[in-house]
Design a protein around this motif. Structure first.
Motif, mmCIF file in Angstrom:
data_model
loop_
_atom_site.group_PDB
_atom_site.id
_atom_site.type_symbol
_atom_site.label_atom_id
_atom_site.label_comp_id
_atom_site.label_asym_id
_atom_site.label_seq_id
_atom_site.Cartn_x
_atom_site.Cartn_y
_atom_site.Cartn_z
ATOM 1 N N LYS A 1 0.833 -1.204 0.000
ATOM 2 C CA LYS A 1 0.000 0.000 0.000
ATOM 3 C C LYS A 1 0.866 1.252 0.000
ATOM 4 N N ALA A 2 1.930 1.208 0.775
ATOM 5 C CA ALA A 2 2.818 2.364 0.859
ATOM 6 C C ALA A 2 3.466 2.649 -0.494
ATOM 7 N N LYS A 3 3.889 1.607 -1.193
ATOM 8 C CA LYS A 3 4.523 1.795 -2.502
ATOM 9 C C LYS A 3 3.536 2.346 -3.528
ATOM 10 N N ARG A 4 2.301 1.882 -3.467
ATOM 11 C CA ARG A 4 1.290 2.418 -4.394
ATOM 12 C C ARG A 4 1.079 3.906 -4.160
ATOM 13 N N MET A 5 1.019 4.297 -2.894
ATOM 14 C CA MET A 5 0.871 5.725 -2.599
ATOM 15 C C MET A 5 2.095 6.499 -3.082
ATOM 16 N N ASN A 6 3.272 5.948 -2.876
ATOM 17 C CA ASN A 6 4.497 6.621 -3.314
ATOM 18 C C ASN A 6 4.534 6.777 -4.837
ATOM 19 N N ASN A 7 4.081 5.761 -5.566
ATOM 20 C CA ASN A 7 4.030 5.862 -7.035
ATOM 21 C C ASN A 7 3.127 7.009 -7.462
ATOM 22 N N ASN A 8 1.985 7.148 -6.790
ATOM 23 C CA ASN A 8 1.067 8.240 -7.119
ATOM 24 C C ASN A 8 1.657 9.598 -6.753
ATOM 25 N N ILE A 9 2.370 9.623 -5.640
ATOM 26 C CA ILE A 9 3.042 10.864 -5.226
ATOM 27 C C ILE A 9 4.079 11.260 -6.266
ATOM 28 N N ASN A 10 4.894 10.285 -6.695
ATOM 29 C CA ASN A 10 5.930 10.571 -7.703
ATOM 30 C C ASN A 10 5.333 11.019 -9.025
ATOM 31 N N GLU A 11 4.217 10.401 -9.357
ATOM 32 C CA GLU A 11 3.554 10.777 -10.626
ATOM 33 C C GLU A 11 3.114 12.230 -10.569
ATOM 34 N N TYR A 12 2.580 12.663 -9.436
ATOM 35 C CA TYR A 12 2.161 14.049 -9.324
ATOM 36 C C TYR A 12 3.360 14.997 -9.311
ATOM 37 N N LEU A 13 4.366 14.636 -8.556
ATOM 38 C CA LEU A 13 5.536 15.514 -8.417
ATOM 39 C C LEU A 13 6.455 15.462 -9.645
ATOM 40 N N GLY A 14 6.257 14.454 -10.522
ATOM 41 C CA GLY A 14 7.078 14.328 -11.711
ATOM 42 C C GLY A 14 8.453 13.833 -11.412
ATOM 43 N N THR A 15 8.591 12.994 -10.365
ATOM 44 C CA THR A 15 9.880 12.448 -9.995
ATOM 45 C C THR A 15 9.854 10.955 -10.197
ATOM 46 N N GLU A 16 11.011 10.358 -10.147
ATOM 47 C CA GLU A 16 11.124 8.896 -10.295
ATOM 48 C C GLU A 16 10.913 8.245 -8.930
#
Length: 263
Positions: free
Chosen positions: A248-263
């Motif tokens: 769950k934490a990784k899924r949230m992090n992927n969404n965070i990165n997608e918004y921030l435009g980071t890897e």
């Protein structure tokens, strides 16, 4: 027929006992009343003990028997499960009769009564903190006491109750999706109880609260809040890389990165 006779004997004994007690109550002999109060205590009739001691306590105030009377009074309250009242009377013996031979025992019983009288976890835990302080005072004053192992165990149980209260309070905001309040309460819980057994879950709830708050924010606040959620993820992942919440934490992090435009 035998059953009826037994009942009648019991009734007769009861009324005889009541009559005897009323005669004791009417007595003006304080020494006699005190003796009978202790007899009632030894026969585990604590209500009558308290009643008779209430009559004689004022008469013995300032006399050598006073600490003993208060001692029996406190234990009678304890045996009636009136723990907070008993604790206060044990404390009174410590305060008023500091040279009494009962002092060490009473100081411990004060703490133990406070422990027994602590409320359910969801209620105000001020009495729990008072009980911890009372045990710590006893240990400090009597560092070589044989009771100290028990005292430390009770402190541990009381501390666990405070930790759980803090955890449940913070979780209640998270469960109701009050994420602003949840973030404050979760951070406070971690700061106050850094070694909490709920630490992994609290840090995950803190991450998700940050994430949900960012996700549902107005555009002008999103980036700042996603950055804070990212920080929470990094802290969580570093401390609990094998957490049961890792997917769950990784899924949230992927969404965070997608918004921030980071890897």
């Amino acid at each position: 027929m035998r059953k009826i006779v037994v009942i009648l004997i019991g009734v007769a004994f009861f009324f005889a006992s009541c009559g005897e007690y009323q005669e004791i109550k009417k007595s003006t002999n304080a020494e006699f009343k005190l003796k009978k109060a202790i007899e009632y205590f030894n026969s585990q009739d604590y209500a009558k003990t308290l009643d008779l001691l209430d009559d004689v306590r004022p008469l013995y105030r300032g006399r050598t028997q006073a600490p003993t009377i208060e001692y029996y009074y406190a234990y009678s309250l304890y045996e009636q499960k009136r723990y907070l009242d008993a604790g206060n009377y044990f404390n009174q013996i410590v305060r008023l009769y500091p040279k009494s031979p009962y002092v060490e025992e009473c100081l411990y019983m004060k703490a133990f009564c406070y422990y027994k009288g602590t409320p359910m976890v969801l209620l105000d835990q001020t009495p729990t903190k008072d009980a911890i302080q009372a045990f710590e005072t006893y240990i400090k004053r009597y560092p070589n006491s044989s009771r100290n192992d028990d005292a430390k165990e009770y402190i541990s149980k009381l501390y666990d109750k405070l930790v759980k209260k803090s955890y449940l309070n913070a979780k209640s905001y998270y469960d109701r999706e009050y994420y602003d309040s949840a973030i404050i309460a979760l951070n406070n819980s971690i700061k106050e109880y850094p070694e909490s057994g709920y630490r992994e879950e609290i840090l995950f709830m803190l991450l998700e609260s940050r994430y949900q708050l960012a996700k549902n924010s107005i555009p002008s606040k999103k980036r700042d809040r996603y950055n804070k959620a990212k920080e929470e993820y990094l802290s969580f992942a570093e401390e609990f890389p094998d957490s049961k919440y890792v997917s769950k934490a990784k899924r949230m992090n992927n969404n965070i990165n997608e918004y921030l435009g980071t890897e």
